[in-house]
Design an enzyme around this catalytic site. Structure first.
Site, mmCIF file in Angstrom:
data_model
loop_
_atom_site.group_PDB
_atom_site.id
_atom_site.type_symbol
_atom_site.label_atom_id
_atom_site.label_comp_id
_atom_site.label_asym_id
_atom_site.label_seq_id
_atom_site.Cartn_x
_atom_site.Cartn_y
_atom_site.Cartn_z
ATOM 1 N N ASN A 179 1.179 -1.308 -0.224
ATOM 2 C CA ASN A 179 -0.177 -0.426 0.039
ATOM 3 C C ASN A 179 1.059 1.218 0.215
ATOM 4 O OD1 ASN A 179 -1.816 2.156 0.133
ATOM 5 N ND2 ASN A 179 -2.538 1.093 1.977
ATOM 6 N N LYS A 210 0.151 3.828 -0.158
ATOM 7 C CA LYS A 210 -0.369 5.527 0.951
ATOM 8 C C LYS A 210 -0.228 6.539 -0.223
ATOM 9 C CE LYS A 210 -0.016 3.066 4.543
ATOM 10 N NZ LYS A 210 0.133 3.264 6.340
ATOM 11 N N HIS A 240 -9.409 1.011 4.866
ATOM 12 C CA HIS A 240 -7.995 1.475 5.750
ATOM 13 C C HIS A 240 -8.321 2.555 7.000
ATOM 14 C CE1 HIS A 240 -4.342 2.482 6.425
ATOM 15 N NE2 HIS A 240 -3.801 1.548 5.600
ATOM 16 N N GLU A 265 -7.196 4.694 7.619
ATOM 17 C CA GLU A 265 -6.202 6.446 7.832
ATOM 18 C C GLU A 265 -7.356 6.924 7.312
ATOM 19 O OE1 GLU A 265 -3.008 5.390 5.512
ATOM 20 O OE2 GLU A 265 -2.276 4.971 7.738
ATOM 21 N N GLU A 269 -5.311 -4.367 10.466
ATOM 22 C CA GLU A 269 -4.601 -3.883 10.384
ATOM 23 C C GLU A 269 -4.754 -3.466 12.032
ATOM 24 O OE1 GLU A 269 -2.581 -2.619 6.636
ATOM 25 O OE2 GLU A 269 -3.979 -0.546 7.193
ATOM 26 N N GLY A 275 2.645 1.815 10.835
ATOM 27 C CA GLY A 275 3.961 3.265 10.957
ATOM 28 C C GLY A 275 4.637 3.235 12.094
ATOM 29 N N SER A 312 3.731 -2.516 10.356
ATOM 30 C CA SER A 312 4.640 -2.275 10.557
ATOM 31 C C SER A 312 5.753 -3.868 10.335
ATOM 32 C CB SER A 312 5.265 -1.945 11.791
ATOM 33 O OG SER A 312 4.562 -0.825 12.540
HETATM 34 P P1 13P Z 1 2.818 0.504 6.935
HETATM 35 O O1 13P Z 1 2.908 -1.235 7.112
HETATM 36 O O2 13P Z 1 3.533 1.621 7.046
HETATM 37 O O3 13P Z 1 2.773 0.101 8.859
HETATM 38 O O4 13P Z 1 1.614 0.499 7.710
HETATM 39 C C1 13P Z 1 0.878 -0.729 7.118
HETATM 40 C C2 13P Z 1 -0.933 -0.072 6.340
HETATM 41 O O5 13P Z 1 -0.942 0.514 7.008
HETATM 42 C C3 13P Z 1 -0.768 -1.091 5.316
HETATM 43 O O6 13P Z 1 -2.150 -0.291 4.846
#
Ligand code: 13P
Length: 660
Positions: free
Chosen positions: A416, A418, A503, A505, A575, A581, A621
């Site tokens: 992803n 982002k 997601h 976010e 997640e 992150g 992560s």
């Molecule tokens: P990270 O791997 O950067 O923690 O992000 C996970 C994520 O949100 C994947 O959609």
């Protein structure tokens, strides 16, 4: 509106619409001929021409009443929900337009919505149709809320049986007479009282059109209605259209009447030349009386039909297809009166012929579904603890999966990106990754989910045997004036195969609710995209021990209206928001515990087979250094990778965690 309230509202909406359509279809099927007369009126208004052999009004009457009935059953049982919602809305829009025209121009008297069963004024029809239209719109917005009462594999039977039942019932009503006579001329009706009322409470205008004249235009109404002895009336609205095959039978009925000293007349609206022709070709010796065409069509739904009157009261009625047998001279008028069919009982029998098999099928199909479900549940699932129990201890993790079933499931590592990478950077990264994977084939599915702007450029570069493409989002609307949005169809048109939805976010920063996500999921699947659906709790929720509750609600809120077939195109990504992150990974045991719980929830909703085949990724992560440990867990089927997917080597390192 909360999900629960919405569900209840939609169920009520479905019930109202379903019952209305069933009633309206059924009462028309009781008297299709009556409804065909109404259609004839509508066709005359628009001056529609059609060949006589087609009998368009009757064909349309049968098709409409069957369609309404079937649609009503679909609504009630929650079958083919999207199609049913569209069909219901279409029908309601058409009906509303017609009723607006009725109110403005009054082209026909009485809309005919419920055949002859209920007569509505134009204004009442409009109000009814506007209400139904409102309900249909509500249903259209939430078509998936109702669970089908019949499992998918059995629905064809329900459809077929319903179509055959209502069609045969229509034919029966046409062959014989309507089982329920909605008009004034039912058996037992006192015509004399209605035409020459002696009681004030009977409105004379109700039957003011009843008048029969002889061929010299002398009124014979009173002579017929005031006769104490039986009078047989052959009712033939138009002799030119009457089935001549029964003329012989009518002749013997006429002989029988003459023998008994009873009067017999043929009531018709035909011109004299047709009467002469009929007499000449059929040796008809009975006298003819003239009456209004519409009156005759209303008296008996058959041409010709037969009516027995005595003392001004209708004693019995027959269609041309079941005229009474009077060849035996011993038959008397009492026998003919006694032969009145017990229509109530017949109707009940017919309804039972429909209802019993349907109930049986609904029960049987659900029992079999439940049985096959539980037969397929591995032993361990039967010992599963409740969601609350399962998060209390790592040792109590109950996985419905074994290492074996895990290998059968598709393992997928998805990146992803982002909001990272310019177009040029993204194209370069995709190219590098594609080359790496083409040279060293992965033994899992690999997807990169990129910003929208990359999709069309990257799609043609990828070797889809090793690397697939997805978007990070799509709109909750199909198309139109939604500035800045990108629809599922647009995503699909780039060549992308996947889309990430839900997601954390997007939930947190863009206010995406379970309802919005439900729309997105439906649209994505409808456009042939596979969905990577993200779920996960925030830190406070985990600290409060509510992670299972939260995740279960996220699943339920957006995915539980899907069918098992639709759900087969959904990949889940757990997640934990606190691990995204942050560098703080959930431990492999924590991940496994939650994945096992998720699979258990999916098993409850869609059955264990679907649950076993559902890919559940871990995200948060995930790095080359911890991927192996995470992927080793029986319920972890891959990862959704953020930061580490932005570097080809890191991403490849995670993909390679699937290699021994
Ligand atoms: P990270 O791997 O950067 O923690 O992000 C996970 C994520 O949100 C994947 O959609």
């Amino acid at each position: 509106m909360s999900d629960r309230v919405l569900k209840i509202v939609i169920h009520v909406v479905r019930l109202i619409l379903g019952c209305t359509f069933i009633l309206s279809g059924f009462v028309k099927a009781v008297d299709p001929k009556g409804f065909s007369y109404k259609i004839e009126e509508y066709l005359q208004v628009v001056n529609a021409q059609f060949p006589d052999w087609l009998n368009l009004p009757l064909v349309a009457a049968v098709v409409i009443c069957c369609a309404e009935f079937v649609l009503g059953i679909y609504l009630l049982l929650g079958l083919r929900r999207k199609f049913t919602a569209i069909a219901t809305l279409t029908v309601c829009v058409v009906f509303t337009i017609i009723s607006v025209l009725l109110v403005i121009f009054h082209p026909v008297h009485d809309c005919g919505c419920f055949g002859e069963f209920i007569s509505l004024t134009d204004a009442q029809t409009l109000i009814k149709n506007v209400i139904l239209l409102g309900l249909a719109i509500m249903l259209m917005r939430n078509p998936q809320v109702a669970k089908p009462l019949v499992p998918e594999g059995w629905q064809w039977f329900v459809s077929l049986y319903t179509c055959v039942f209502i069609f045969v019932f229509c034919l029966r009503s046409l062959y014989y007479l309507p089982l329920i006579d909605f008009r004034q001329y039912k058996v037992g009706a006192d015509l004399r009282e209605m035409v020459f009322p002696t009681h004030e409470d009977i409105k004379p205008e109700e039957i003011s059109d009843f008048m029969v004249l002889d061929t010299l235009s002398e009124d014979q109404t009173a002579q017929i209605l005031f006769k104490k002895e039986p009078t047989m009336l052959i009712i033939a609205p138009l002799l030119s259209e009457a089935s001549a095959g029964v003329a012989e039978r009518l002749a013997s009925i006429s002989d029988w009447c003459n023998d008994k000293g009873y009067d017999i007349y043929c009531l018709t609206a035909s011109p004299l030349k047709d009467i002469r022709k009929w007499c000449y070709y059929n040796d008809a010796e009975y006298p003819f009386l003239i009456a209004d065409h519409t009156l005759l069509k209303t008296m008996v739904r058959s041409n010709p039909g037969l009516m027995l009157l005595r003392d001004g009261v209708i004693r019995n009625k027959w269609s041309a297809n079941n005229l009474p047998e009077v060849e035996d001279a011993s038959v008397d008028e009492k026998q003919l009166e006694a032969a009145v069919g017990n229509n109530g009982k017949i109707l009940l029998k017919i309804l039972l012929w429909y209802l019993l098999p349907m109930l049986l099928i609904i029960m049987l199909s659900n029992i079999i579904r439940r049985k096959t479900k539980s037969a397929k549940i591995p032993k361990v699932i039967k010992t599963l603890k409740t969601p609350k129990d399962s998060n209390t201890s790592n040792n109590s993790i109950n996985s419905i999966t074994t290492k074996n079933t895990k290998t059968m499931r598709k393992k997928i590592v998805a990146g992803n990106w982002k909001m990272n990478m310019t177009l040029q950077e993204g194209v370069a990264l995709a190219k590098e990754l594609n080359e790496l994977l083409a040279a060293d084939k992965p033994n899992c599915g690999v997807v990169i989910c990129t910003p929208f702007i990359h999709l069309a450029s990257i799609a043609p570069m990828l070797d889809t045997n090793v690397l697939k493409l997805g978007a990070e989002n799509c709109a909750d609307k199909e198309k139109g004036a939604y500035t800045g949005e990108v629809s599922a169809a647009m995503v699909k048109s780039t060549g992308a195969e996947y889309v990430i939805l839900g997601h954390s976010e997007r939930r947190a920063y863009y206010g995406e609710t379970p309802e919005i996500l439900k729309e997105k999921v439906n649209l994505a699947l409808a456009n042939g995209l596979k969905v990577i659906f993200c779920i996960g709790e925030v830190l406070e929720e985990r600290e409060a021990g509510k992670q299972n509750e939260v995740v279960a609600a996220q699943l339920k809120g957006s995915l539980y209206d899907l069918t098992a077939e639709q759900f087969a195109n959904v990949v889940l990504a757990y997640e934990p928001v606190w691990a995204i992150g942050t560098g703080k990974t959930a431990t492999a045991d924590q991940a496994e515990e939650m994945h096992a719980f998720i699979r258990q929830e999916i098993a409850k909703q869609f059955g264990p087979e679907v649950a076993e085949n559902t890919t559940i990724q871990y995200g948060g992560s995930c790095k080359p250094s911890n991927a192996k440990e995470l992927f080793a867990k029986p319920d972890v089927d891959g990862g959704l990778i953020g930061g580490a997917s932005l570097k080809a080597a890191d991403f490849k390192g995670i993909i390679d965690a699937w290699k021994e």
